[in-house]
Design an enzyme around this catalytic site. Structure first.
Site, mmCIF file in Angstrom:
data_model
loop_
_atom_site.group_PDB
_atom_site.id
_atom_site.type_symbol
_atom_site.label_atom_id
_atom_site.label_comp_id
_atom_site.label_asym_id
_atom_site.label_seq_id
_atom_site.Cartn_x
_atom_site.Cartn_y
_atom_site.Cartn_z
ATOM 1 N N SER A 41 0.806 -1.226 0.000
ATOM 2 C CA SER A 41 0.000 0.000 0.000
ATOM 3 C C SER A 41 0.835 1.270 0.000
ATOM 4 C CB SER A 41 -0.948 0.013 1.204
ATOM 5 O OG SER A 41 -0.227 -0.145 2.409
ATOM 6 N N ASP A 338 -2.296 8.607 7.690
ATOM 7 C CA ASP A 338 -3.290 7.760 8.341
ATOM 8 C C ASP A 338 -2.575 6.846 9.333
ATOM 9 O OD1 ASP A 338 -2.114 5.691 6.895
ATOM 10 O OD2 ASP A 338 -3.763 5.447 5.487
ATOM 11 N N HIS A 341 0.385 5.047 6.894
ATOM 12 C CA HIS A 341 1.081 5.543 5.705
ATOM 13 C C HIS A 341 1.549 6.989 5.849
ATOM 14 C CE1 HIS A 341 -1.862 2.426 4.406
ATOM 15 N NE2 HIS A 341 -0.765 1.942 3.834
#
Length: 373
Positions: A41, A338, A341
């Site tokens: 991600s 977040d 990340h």
């Protein structure tokens, strides 16, 4: 009047010719080529949008600062650009690497590169199973095999091979999920930890990665960037669930990352000796991110602990970023977007160190130098 028009036309043709020569020279230097991005991600540009998965970022306010989409979410797990996006821009690639699963990942669009990364993906096939669907590295390489055949069709076998080997960069940013969403996963991983020591699990990771990188080499990859695992014990999620203070990190998670990173460095050396013509560049993301976390004020941040977008606990680190999340206004002042990340502001600092930095963070050459090899 006729002579003036002729002169103007000649001038235009001269400019076009010069432009063509400059571009052609740039192409021969390998200054513009494809960027093939593999990983999780941290660099997913939207592949998970096309999967039935619990790991998605195509919901606001993700992408709120991503200019190319007008601030709309694209599936990137950050408020703006990923590290891969920024590096591509700085290297002069005119378009972002298109997500492999996107409908437009066909034809000439792939000449600038393809992104295979997937939120929740890992080196091990079992990694990320909690999300139901995700693309592990084995599947990502299967997909590149399809792309490789498309290059032969687009350019012809000889030119395609030259384009892939000489002018293209393969970046692999993966491994964090193998710890966070596999070995360290609460409840689901207890059996694994009882049956397999950390050393044995890291052995499995490295053996898998060795085979995966060798497979890419056999598909003509030659310029590799290997990102190590960052300080995963310092992300807001880990700090929140372990009820740590602002300047504390989870020791076990960081210790596992450090152990793996030592082995990854050894693998870089091993493969450089075993695979003729290949260059393996080691990106020391762990030290780079730890520097940002430790000395965040020096880089203009006001916090390296609290997520800008999230909910739950002291560091907004439990519930992922989504429409009902609290969101900070000073997004460029947060190291973390977040619970997991980095923000675009942090990604920018990381990317520029990898592009132009010293061997402290990127070795044996930086990415700008790798492009010109």
């Amino acid at each position: 009047m006729a002579s003036a028009k002729s002169w103007s036309l000649a001038l235009v043709l001269l400019c076009i010719s010069l432009s063509y020569l400059v571009n052609a020279a740039g192409d021969n230097n390998g200054s513009i080529g494809a960027s093939f991005i593999f990983g999780d991600s941290l660099v997913d540009a939207g592949n998970n949008n096309y999967l039935q998965t619990l790991s998605k970022a195509n919901i606001p306010p993700n992408g709120i600062d991503f200019k190319a989409s007008g601030g709309n979410p694209t599936g990137r797990y950050t408020n703006g650009r990923t590290i891969g996006d920024i590096i591509g821009e700085e290297l002069g690639v005119p378009n972002y690497a298109v997500p492999y699963l996107a409908p437009n990942s066909t034809g000439k669009a792939i000449l600038y590169g393809v992104n295979y990364a997937s939120g929740g993906g890992g080196i091990m096939n079992a990694t990320g199973r909690i999300f139901v669907n995700r693309l592990g590295l084995d599947i990502q390489i299967d997909f590149f095999n399809n792309t490789r055949k498309q290059f032969d069709q687009l350019l012809g076998p000889s030119k395609a091979k030259d384009y892939i080997t000489r002018r293209s960069i393969f970046s692999v940013t993966i491994g964090a999920n193998d710890f966070l969403n596999n070995y360290l996963l609460p409840v689901l991983s207890i059996a694994t930890r009882i049956s397999e020591s950390p050393d044995a699990f890291i052995d499995d990771m490295i053996n898998n990665l060795r085979n995966q990188l060798t497979r890419l080499y056999q598909l003509d990859a030659r310029k590799f960037v290997l990102g190590n695992v960052g300080p995963i014990g310092c992300v807001p999620y880990q700090k929140t669930i372990n009820q740590l203070n602002e300047n504390e990190c989870v020791d076990l998670a960081n210790k596992l990352a450090t152990q793996y990173n030592v082995r990854l460095k050894d693998l870089q050396t091993e493969l450089t000796g075993k695979l003729p013509g290949a260059t393996f560049v080691y990106a020391n993301v762990y030290d780079l991110v730890m520097e940002l976390i430790t000395n965040y004020e020096k880089y203009g941040f006001t916090t390296a602990s609290k997520a800008c977008c999230g909910n739950g606990g002291q560091f907004a680190g439990i519930i992922p970023c989504g429409p009902t999340s609290s969101m900070c206004q000073d997004r460029d002042k947060h190291v973390f977007w977040d619970p997991y990340h980095p923000s675009e502001a942090a990604n920018l600092i990381i990317a520029r160190q990898l592009l132009y930095g010293s061997t402290r963070y990127i070795s044996p050459v930086n990415l700008k130098q790798l492009r010109s090899l």
